[in-house]
Every structure is written in structure tokens, then in C-alpha cells.
Design a protein around this motif. Structure first.
Motif, short mmCIF file in Angstrom:
data_model
loop_
_atom_site.label_atom_id
_atom_site.label_comp_id
_atom_site.label_asym_id
_atom_site.label_seq_id
_atom_site.Cartn_x
_atom_site.Cartn_y
_atom_site.Cartn_z
N GLY A 773 0.81 -1.21 0.00
CA GLY A 773 0.00 0.00 0.00
C GLY A 773 0.85 1.26 0.00
N ARG A 774 1.93 1.24 0.73
CA ARG A 774 2.83 2.38 0.79
C ARG A 774 3.95 2.29 -0.25
NH1 ARG A 774 3.73 3.51 7.28
NH2 ARG A 774 1.54 4.01 7.79
N GLY A 775 4.02 1.17 -0.95
CA GLY A 775 5.05 1.02 -1.96
C GLY A 775 6.43 0.84 -1.38
N SER A 776 6.55 0.27 -0.18
CA SER A 776 7.85 0.10 0.45
C SER A 776 8.20 -1.37 0.58
CB SER A 776 7.87 0.76 1.84
OG SER A 776 6.99 0.08 2.72
N ALA A 777 9.49 -1.64 0.60
CA ALA A 777 9.97 -3.01 0.80
C ALA A 777 11.35 -2.95 1.43
CB ALA A 777 10.03 -3.75 -0.53
N ARG A 778 11.63 -3.93 2.28
CA ARG A 778 12.94 -4.05 2.91
C ARG A 778 13.35 -5.52 2.87
NH1 ARG A 778 13.25 0.42 7.82
NH2 ARG A 778 12.36 2.13 6.58
N VAL A 779 14.53 -5.75 2.32
CA VAL A 779 15.01 -7.13 2.14
C VAL A 779 16.43 -7.21 2.70
CG1 VAL A 779 15.47 -8.99 0.52
CG2 VAL A 779 13.66 -7.33 0.02
N ALA A 780 16.65 -8.17 3.60
CA ALA A 780 18.00 -8.44 4.10
C ALA A 780 18.37 -9.87 3.73
CB ALA A 780 18.07 -8.24 5.61
N LEU A 781 19.60 -10.07 3.30
CA LEU A 781 20.07 -11.39 2.89
C LEU A 781 21.22 -11.81 3.79
CD1 LEU A 781 20.00 -10.85 -0.98
CD2 LEU A 781 18.32 -12.06 0.42
N PHE A 782 21.17 -13.06 4.26
CA PHE A 782 22.14 -13.55 5.24
C PHE A 782 22.81 -14.82 4.73
CE2 PHE A 782 19.09 -11.10 7.63
CZ PHE A 782 19.85 -10.44 8.60
N ASP A 783 24.08 -14.95 5.10
CA ASP A 783 24.80 -16.22 4.97
C ASP A 783 24.98 -16.74 6.38
OD1 ASP A 783 26.43 -18.34 4.46
OD2 ASP A 783 28.12 -17.18 3.68
N GLY A 784 24.11 -17.66 6.79
CA GLY A 784 24.05 -18.03 8.19
C GLY A 784 23.54 -16.84 8.98
N ASP A 785 24.31 -16.41 9.98
CA ASP A 785 23.93 -15.22 10.74
C ASP A 785 24.57 -13.95 10.20
OD1 ASP A 785 22.37 -16.72 12.46
OD2 ASP A 785 24.02 -17.08 13.86
N ARG A 786 25.44 -14.10 9.23
CA ARG A 786 26.21 -12.95 8.73
C ARG A 786 25.41 -12.23 7.65
NH1 ARG A 786 29.39 -11.80 4.50
NH2 ARG A 786 29.06 -13.90 3.64
N LEU A 787 25.29 -10.91 7.82
CA LEU A 787 24.54 -10.11 6.85
C LEU A 787 25.36 -9.94 5.57
CD1 LEU A 787 22.04 -8.30 6.24
CD2 LEU A 787 23.41 -6.37 7.12
N ILE A 788 24.80 -10.39 4.45
CA ILE A 788 25.42 -10.18 3.14
C ILE A 788 25.15 -8.75 2.68
CG2 ILE A 788 25.36 -10.83 0.70
CD1 ILE A 788 24.61 -13.67 1.64
N GLY A 789 23.89 -8.34 2.83
CA GLY A 789 23.51 -7.00 2.41
C GLY A 789 22.03 -6.80 2.60
N ALA A 790 21.59 -5.56 2.35
CA ALA A 790 20.18 -5.24 2.53
C ALA A 790 19.77 -4.18 1.52
CB ALA A 790 19.92 -4.75 3.95
N LEU A 791 18.49 -4.23 1.14
CA LEU A 791 17.91 -3.27 0.20
C LEU A 791 16.68 -2.65 0.84
CD1 LEU A 791 17.61 -2.02 -2.68
CD2 LEU A 791 16.27 -4.06 -3.28
N PHE A 792 16.60 -1.32 0.79
CA PHE A 792 15.47 -0.57 1.35
C PHE A 792 14.85 0.23 0.21
CE2 PHE A 792 18.59 -1.37 4.55
CZ PHE A 792 17.88 -1.64 5.71
N VAL A 793 13.55 0.10 0.03
CA VAL A 793 12.87 0.70 -1.11
C VAL A 793 11.62 1.44 -0.64
CG1 VAL A 793 11.74 0.24 -3.31
CG2 VAL A 793 13.68 -1.16 -2.61
N ALA A 794 11.35 2.59 -1.29
CA ALA A 794 10.14 3.35 -1.00
C ALA A 794 9.75 4.16 -2.24
CB ALA A 794 10.35 4.26 0.19
N ARG A 795 8.51 4.70 -2.21
CA ARG A 795 8.07 5.54 -3.33
C ARG A 795 8.75 6.91 -3.31
NH1 ARG A 795 2.01 4.03 -2.51
NH2 ARG A 795 1.80 2.19 -3.85
N GLU A 796 9.17 7.35 -2.12
CA GLU A 796 9.88 8.61 -1.97
C GLU A 796 11.31 8.29 -1.53
OE1 GLU A 796 8.51 11.41 -2.82
OE2 GLU A 796 6.58 10.44 -3.23
N PRO A 797 12.21 9.27 -1.55
CA PRO A 797 13.58 9.01 -1.08
C PRO A 797 13.56 8.31 0.27
CG PRO A 797 13.48 11.16 -2.10
CD PRO A 797 12.07 10.65 -2.08
N VAL A 798 14.33 7.25 0.38
CA VAL A 798 14.26 6.34 1.52
C VAL A 798 14.76 7.03 2.78
CG1 VAL A 798 15.08 4.16 2.45
CG2 VAL A 798 14.54 4.37 0.02
#
Length: 889
Positions: A773-798
Motif C-alpha cells: 500500500g505504501r510502496g515500500s519493501a525491505r530485504v535483508a540477505l544472510f549467509d548463516g547469521d552474517r549479513l550479506i547485504g540489505a535493500l530498502f525501497v520506497a516511493r519517496e527518497p528512503v
């Protein structure tokens, strides 16, 4: 035969681990001395050299971070021919053969070198000798054409030679220092700190003449926010007022020609064309007349113009008219933008010059140089200057091109056309430390060159001081010094004796000896006293400012009224206002100014390797006045599309009243490697000064519109990302990388997008939060417990805490998707002081909790602003803002 066994290819031995080596910083033309210590594992420590006369131990943020830029990741280690690794023998023979065949079939002017102020003087000398003396063309130009050619032209017109009259000490002895088109605080921070120290000690006054309000205005008594191109009306007004106020030096004027014509032009000049109230102009003139010791520092805001040479001469006219030149605390002073821009001028690296300030079009000078070199011929006419050169590459007149340590596919005006020209050229050689540049990716032959900490030779800074650059690290793979590469090609083209060099010391001795011939012609540049230095003397050479013989002017020129025109007199040049070449209209209503930022350098092949330098301003941007932004519906942090008749770019909007209305500013550092849509020189047309050939880089016309993005994103990753969105900008962090993103079309599967952008393995575990509804998404990717990376998305500047998130890749941080630290964990905020890694939030908290009331108090509490000082104006702005908020409450 492999390159390791070629004559002259043995590199200088690297320093032993723990041994302190005196060398020179590779950034701006200040020429700071540095003390380097190798750690024995490929790294080194860096500190300022307290005994070097340029910096006396000071370093700026870039110099302080040099140790973070010497890693070997991405280094070119072996020659590459047509995309495949090759031996030095194969690569150099191909270069020699293709240049020789091109010359034989099409003549010497079908060949060209485009070189760089990153070269050492010895490299520059060999390149100039090879092209002008043996290939037989003057088609060698340098990226210094883009920054100081107008100053060269102005000096030669006024003085008879390209002579910088003064020294750095003049800044400390002046009563008034005028900064014209120079953001000294950001672009030459060590000189700015010397100026501020003098101000604190003796009350030196500062005036800034610049369309923008920059960090250099922080301590200024006066800021003339002139219109673009308004410099000539300012200094014509000054010359007229000097005459009317009886402030001329009649005795000194007797050593000049042309004053009446220059004065007539000044008296008829319209002061309104300066773009500031005449009363403010006259207040500046009064300040000048009230102080006997005046230094005018000027830089790219003067030089980078289609009237740059006239702007320089307008400044020189005022100093000549008052005799304020060549004596302590007096003189015009051009500060250069590269570590060896001055050395390149001395060695004849420009297409219209001979070595040692000799004149290409003077038959006696040509004959002397040809005889000294034992050369077949020396061309009798200038070669193609940078803009002309790449046009000739584009239309096929130049068929063999060698580019050395520079990135013209990004930095030249009309950069898209230049990129296409290089791509279409018959044969292109690129010598560099990396193949990962916009230009290197277009090369037929890539040659791995030694980098800054691996090179051995000399450089000359802005006040004529020659300093040694010494190797402290071994070159990786088979990388070789530039002089060695050039000399070997010269030998393979058939000129063995002329290029039979074994060491840079040999080249320096030859160059110094040639300068003695220039001295016999009465030229200013004569370092022949150094021509008998043996290898040990060269190795131990201390900084030396020319002229090397003592003078009653303390190493300055022209205080005695002796100039280098045939009659010994200086020349006034009458100048009139000429507006920028491009005119604004309804289609392109804004004028675009371009320049540098505090912590980055050129196209970031070095500085982008440093996480702390990348943290200050991590993304390309466009400064725009609040009223203009409101008219266009642009909000803070919006992305904007900037279009000119030459090209287009996408940038982040920064709304600031430091801009004049109708004008915008963008930095020039980003490339196809770091932000493909932000190659600023793609917007700049190839208009040049008719005298100097320098392009106008600060007055393109553009239109600005808000980018209609479907989504905005921010990503962090422990590894390089695979970015392919319509807008992206990548920066290095201590934990990996960060990126700003935007797309024009909706995305259905954000997990799939995140996996692709972050280069994540299929086995990576995903944590996802979406709000369709707000056009937002947040995705984090892990290798085990270690954070590989993350993506934060929104309709306006994040809206997330970027600097906090940038620290998380590689860690176990289950709360990453909140986008902010836990309540008990402080967030330092965006880095403001790069020297000590102090963030904005840290400064604000200290002001509020410790009652800090001055910049000095903040420095004492946090160290912020106590090294290079270039962040002090920003600290002052934060301090004022916090106190205003407190007062309002």
C-alpha cells in the motif's frame, strides 16, 4: 623477451619496512611533503612532513587518508592487448609498430599523446621529447589544459613567460588576500589553513569573489557573489578606481607598456555586468586601496572560461598598475589543481610550448632544443590542444592516441562525444594503474604503470618548489614507471641513443642541463645548477624553489620591474567583458557551475578507495536555490534530471541559498564506474578560450526537472554490487559498499531484485518486510547469521540511517530492517570531519550536552576540525543552527 628483462625496466627498490621515506602528496598543486613508512605487508603509514616548506607538517583530509588508497585491489598488473593479457615485449612492440606505421602512412600529426599532471617531471620530459623531438608533431597536450592554460596565457601576455611571481609565504605576509574563483578551503586546504593562521596572528583580511557562497567565505570580510563571467567587470572597476583614487605606482608603470589602452577599457567598462551592486564593488576597491600588501589567489573559476585569459590579465593589470607584485605580501597567485601541473608547464607538456619555458614558434628556441636532443626535427607550429585533439580523434585525423594517467572519457567537455571518439579511434593505448576507468575500457592496449607510492622522480608545486617523490612500495606484477615505458617505445621506434635512460636521475640531469640553454636565452626557468647532481645527490634532493640563485626579492619575480618581453617591460592587456559562450533561454534557463568537493579527487580512482573520504558526500548532487526548487516542485533529496544541449545527468537535489537564483552547481567526480548517470562533463559543451584553448567548464546552460521515479532505494553490501538501475551511485564503506538507487518502472519481486543487485548466492537466507500500500519493501540477505547485504525501497527518497546501516554488512544484526540502531546505540550520523571520522549527530549531541559554543571548543572536545580544518565552516553552520533552535524554543 619478457618485460622484466627489458633495458631500463628494473624498478627502484622499495623502502625497507619501518624506514621513514620523505615524499610528496599526489593530490593538489600545494605539493605537501609527506613522511611514509611501509609496514612490510603492502600498506604504509602517512603523516605530514614538518620540514617541507609547503605544508610544515599539515595535511588535508585527502592527504591524511593516503594510506587507505594504496591497496592492490583492481590494480592493472600486466599488459592487456585487445582484452587479453600479454607480455611487455608483445605490447610495447605493438605500440611502437602501430605508431611508426601510422606516421609513415599519414604523417606525424596523425599521432597524439594526451597526458596528465599526475605524471612526474621525468615522465613528462620523456613524453614531450618523444612526441615533439622524434615523432615530429606537437600533438601532445595534458589534462592541465582543463585547469590552468588560461593562467599560462595570461602570464605570457603580461610577463613574457609563464612565471608565477610569488611564494606561499606571501599569503602570510599580506594584509589583504582576495580569493577569486577559488574555494581554497576545500580545494587547497593546507594553504587555507596557512592563511587562517596568518589572519589570527596579524589580522589579514579576506575577500571572496565567487558566484557561490563556499566554505572559503566562512572567515571572509566580504563575499562578492558575482554573475558567471563577471570577473573582468570587477577588476576593470578596480583598475578605474585605482586610477581615480591616485593609487597607481608611477615609478613601476615606467617598466610597463600598454597602460593607457588598458585604463581606457577599464573606464568604459560597465560595472553592472559584474552582477553585484556597484556600492559593494566600490567597497571592495576601497579595501584594496587601504592595504599596501595584497595577494590575489585565483583558480578554476577564473581559468575555466571562454574569457579565462582576459580574466587573468584583468587581475594582473591591477597588480602591475600598483606595483603590488614580486615583493613580500604582494602579487597575483595562480594555484594549480594537480600535483605536477607546474612541472608539466615547465617541461613543455602543453601543445603550444617547448621545454623550459622556451617558445615553440621561436626558430632560435626550436633549433637549440633540436640540437640539444639530437632530434630529426622539432615542429614549428602548435599541436592540437585538448578539445581540438579529441575532435581530431573523432573525425579520423588522429589515428593513433596514447592516453597516460587521465580519464578524458569523463573529464573532457562534451564527454559523450569524446568517449565515442576514443572508441572509434584506430589505435588507442592507455597507461594507468587500473583498467577499471571509463577511458581504460576503450583501449586497444592497456599498460600497467606504477602508482604514486611506487614512483620515483620530482614534481613542482604552485610556488615553483621542486620536491622529490620517492618510492616506498614495490609495484605489483610487472607494472613499470611511465618514463621507462615511454623510453622503451622510443627505442623500439628506432631512437635508441636518445632514449637510453636507466634511471629517473639521468632524465632529471638532462632536463636540468636543457634549462641552462633556456637561461642563456634569458628565460626565467633555469635549474642547470642541478644538472651535475650524481645519483646520491638526486636521491637526497631537498625541496628547492627556483630561481635557485638567491635574489633580493626572496625567490620572487618582478619586484625589480624586470620582465621577459624583449624590451624587458611588462604589458598591460586591455580587456572587456565577454559573457559566457552559451546563453540561457526558456528551454535552458539555468547556468551550470561545476567543480570539486572536499574529500574527492578527479575521477576518484584513488580517493574512492577510502571509506572515510567516501562518507562525507557519498552521492553526486545538484545544488539549487530554494526559490528555484519551489518553482520546479523539487523537494530536498529528490532526484532531478539535468539536461543541456550536449547531454544529460541524474543527480540528487540539495536545496541551498549558497547558490544564486538561476544557477546550479554539480561536482565533477563521478564516472561510469561509480554513478553512470552523473558524468557531469557530458553536459558541458566544448567551447574554449580563443587564446588559451581552455574549455569553459562553469557556464553550461541546462534545464532541471524532477525525476519521475517509480521507486527509490538504498542498499548496503559486503561485496561489490551488480547495479543496473536507471540511477545508481556507489560508494566504498568500512564494511563493503553502499548505493543509492532509483527506477522508472514498478518492480514485482523485491527479493529477486535484492538477490541480483547484491550478488547474493542462491543459498542466501532472506528476511523481507513489504507494504504494498505504501510502496515500500525491505530485504535483508544472510549467509548463516552474517549479513550479506540489505535493500530498502520506497516511493519517496528512503528515510533510513544510512551511515549506521553502512557498518552492518558482515555482522550478525537481526534488526537491520528497522533501518536504525537500537535505542541504546548512538548513531554518529553522516561523517563531517573525515580526518577524525566525526559525524554530524556526534557534534550536535556534544553541543547540546556539553554546552559547546565555539568551533574551537568543539575541536577541543571531539578533535573535529583540528587537522586540515576544511570542515570548520560546516561545523560553524551546525553550531549556528543548534543555537538558533535553542533560542526559538
Amino acid at each position: 623477451m619478457d618485460g622484466a628483462s627489458l633495458p631500463g625496466s628494473t624498478p627502484a627498490p622499495a623502502a625497507h619496512a619501518g624506514a621513514e621515506v620523505r615524499s610528496t602528496c599526489p593530490y593538489c598543486g600545494v605539493g605537501c611533503g609527506v613522511l611514509l613508512t611501509a609496514d612490510g605487508q603492502g600498506g604504509l603509514s602517512v603523516k605530514g612532513d614538518p620540514d617541507h616548506p609547503a605544508n610544515r607538517g599539515r595535511l588535508c583530509s585527502k592527504g591524511s587518508a593516503l594510506a587507505e588508497t594504496v591497496g592492490l585491489s583492481g590494480r592493472l598488473r600486466t599488459p592487456v592487448v585487445n582484452g587479453e593479457e600479454a607480455s611487455w615485449d608483445e605490447a610495447l612492440q605493438l605500440v611502437a609498430d602501430r605508431f611508426r606505421d601510422t606516421i609513415a602512412e599519414h604523417g606525424p600529426d596523425a599521432a597524439a599523446f594526451y597526458v596528465s599532471g599526475q605524471l612526474l617531471t621525468e615522465d613528462y620530459y620523456v613524453a614531450n621529447k618523444l612526441m615533439k623531438g622524434f615523432i615530429g608533431s606537437a600533438n601532445i597536450d595534458t589534462n592541465s589544459r582543463l585547469c590552468m592554460a588560461s593562467s599560462v596565457a595570461g602570464h605570457k601576455r603580461a610577463f613574457g613567460t609563464d612565471t608565477v611571481p610569488g611564494t606561499y609565504e606571501d599569503l602570510e605576509q599580506a594584509d589583504l588576500v582576495v580569493l577569486v574563483g577559488s574555494n581554497l578551503a576545500w580545494c587547497h586546504p593546507v594553504l587555507y589553513q596557512r592563511l587562517l593562521a596568518a589572519r589570527a596572528e596579524r589580522g589579514t583580511k579576506i575577500v571572496v569573489i565567487d558566484p557561490r557562497r563556499t566554505a572559503s567565505c566562512d572567515q571572509a570580510e566580504m563575499h562578492l557573489a558575482i554573475a558567471p563571467g563577471g570577473d573582468v567587470p570587477v577588476f576593470n572597476r578596480l583598475l578605474a578606481r585605482l586610477y581615480e583614487g591616485g593609487a597607481l605606482d608611477k615609478e613601476f608603470l615606467a617598466r610597463t607598456n600598454g597602460f593607457d589602452d588598458a585604463l581606457r577599457a577599464a573606464l568604459t567598462s560597465d560595472p553592472d555586468l559584474a552582477g553585484v551592486p556597484v556600492a559593494q564593488l566600490d567597497a571592495f576597491c576601497d579595501l584594496w586601496m587601504q592595504h599596501d600588501k595584497v595577494v590575489t589567489i585565483y583558480s578554476q573559476g577564473v581559468n575555466q572560461s571562454t574569457s579565462g585569459s582576459d580574466k587573468v590579465n584583468a587581475i594582473l593589470n591591477c597588480h602591475l598598475a600598483t606595483g603590488r607584485i614580486g615583493t613580500p605580501g604582494c602579487g597575483p597567485f595562480s594555484v594549480t589543481g594537480q600535483p605536477n601541473a607546474m612541472g608539466g608547464r615547465e617541461v613543455g607538456g602543453l601543445a603550444n610550448m617547448l621545454a623550459c619555458h622556451l617558445d615553440l614558434e621561436n626558430p632560435d628556441h626550436r633549433s637549440a632544443v633540436r640540437e640539444f636532443w639530437g632530434a630529426p626535427s622539432v615542429p614549428d607550429a602548435p599541436g592540437k590542444k585538448a578539445v581540438e585533439m579529441f575532435r581530431a580523434v573523432g573525425d579520423g585525423r588522429i589515428k593513433a592516441l596514447w592516453i597516460i594517467h587521465t580519464n578524458p572519457a569523463v573529464t573532457m567537455p562534451d564527454a559523450d562525444a569524446v568517449r565515442a571518439a576514443i572508441q572509434g579511434c584506430d589505435f588507442v593505448v592507455v597507461s594507468d594503474i587500473t583498467g577499471a576507468t571509463d577511458t581504460a575500457r576503450l583501449a586497444d592496449v592497456l599498460l600497467p604503470a606504477s602508482a604514486w607510492a611506487e614512483k620515483d622522480g620530482t614534481v613542482t608545486n604552485s610556488d615553483r618548489t621542486i620536491s622529490r617523490q620517492r618510492s616506498v612500495l614495490p609495484a605489483p606484477g610487472t607494472a613499470r614507471p611511465d618514463w621507462d615505458i615511454l623510453a622503451e617505445v622510443g627505442r623500439r621506434m628506432g631512437w635508441g641513443t636518445a632514449f637510453d635512460y636507466e634511471t629517473p636521475a639521468e632524465i632529471f640531469r638532462e632536463y636540468a642541463a636543457l634549462s641552462g640553454i633556456a637561461g642563456q636565452f634569458g628565460r626565467d626557468f633555469d635549474i642547470s645548477a642541478l644538472s651535475d647532481l650524481d645519483d646520491a645527490g638526486y636521491d637526497a634532493l631537498s625541496p628547492a624553489r627556483w630561481p635557485l640563485t638567491p635574489t633580493r626579492q626572496g625567490g620572487r619575480f618582478f619586484g625589480d620591474g624586470q620582465f621577459f618581453h624583449p624590451d624587458g617591460k611588462a604589458r598591460f592587456i586591455p580587456v572587456t567583458h565577454r559573457p559566457p559562450a552559451a546563453r540561457t533561454d526558456r528551454r535552458y534557463p539555468f547556468r551550470l557551475n561545476t567543480g570539486r568537493i572536499r574529500d574527492q579527487w578527479h575521477t576518484m580512482t584513488r580517493t574512492a578507495l577510502s571509506p572515510r573520504l567516501s562518507a562525507h558526500l557519498a552521492e553526486p548532487y545538484l545544488d539549487i536555490h530554494p526559490a528555484d526548487a519551489a518553482d520546479l516542485g523539487i523537494a530536498p533529496a529528490d532526484l532531478v534530471q539535468v539536461q543541456s544541449p550536449a547531454g544529460q545527468a541524474i543527480l540528487r537535489a540539495r536545496i541551498t541559498d549558497a547558490q544564486r537564483r538561476g544557477e546550479v552547481f554539480a561536482p565533477m567526480h563521478w564516472t561510469g564506474e561509480t554513478a553512470p548517470s552523473a558524468r557531469i562533463d557530458a553536459l558541458v559543451p566544448g567551447e574554449t578560450d580563443p587564446v588559451s584553448g581552455q574549455p569553459e567548464s562553469k557556464a553550461a546552460v541546462v534545464r532541471v526537472t524532477r525525476l519521475q521515479a517509480a521507486w527509490y532505494g538504498f542498499a548496503v553490501s559486503s561485496a561489490p554490487m551488480a547495479l543496473d538501475t536507471p540511477y545508481w551511485a556507489l560508494a566504498r564503506t568500512g564494511a563493503g559498499y553502499r548505493a543509492e538507487l532509483a527506477g522508472l518502472d514498478p518492480v514485482e519481486d523485491w527479493e529477486d531484485m535484492a538477490r541480483r543487485l547484491l550478488n547474493a548466492p542462491a543459498s542466501a537466507r532472506a528476511m523481507i518486510v513489504t507494504d504494498p500500500g505504501r510502496g515500500s519493501a525491505r530485504v535483508a540477505l544472510f549467509d548463516g547469521d552474517r549479513l550479506i547485504g540489505a535493500l530498502f525501497v520506497a516511493r519517496e527518497p528512503v528515510a533510513v540511517m544510512r551511515d549506521y546501516l553502512a557498518t552492518l554488512p558482515g555482522s550478525a544484526e537481526p534488526g537491520v530492517l528497522s533501518g536504525r540502531p537500537a535505542g541504546d546505540r548512538p548513531d554518529p550520523g553522516p561523517i563531517l570531519c573525515s580526518c577524525f571520522g566525526v559525524g554530524v549527530n556526534t557534534i550536535v549531541t556534544a553541543i547540546e550536552t556539553q554546552g559547546l559554543a565555539t568551533v574551537a571548543a568543539i575541536g577541543e572536545a571531539l578533535q573535529a576540525g583540528t587537522n586540515c580544518g576544511s570542515c570548520r565552516p560546516e561545523i560553524a553552520a551546525i553550531l549556528a543552527r543548534v543555537h538558533q533552535q535553542e533560542a526559538a524554543e
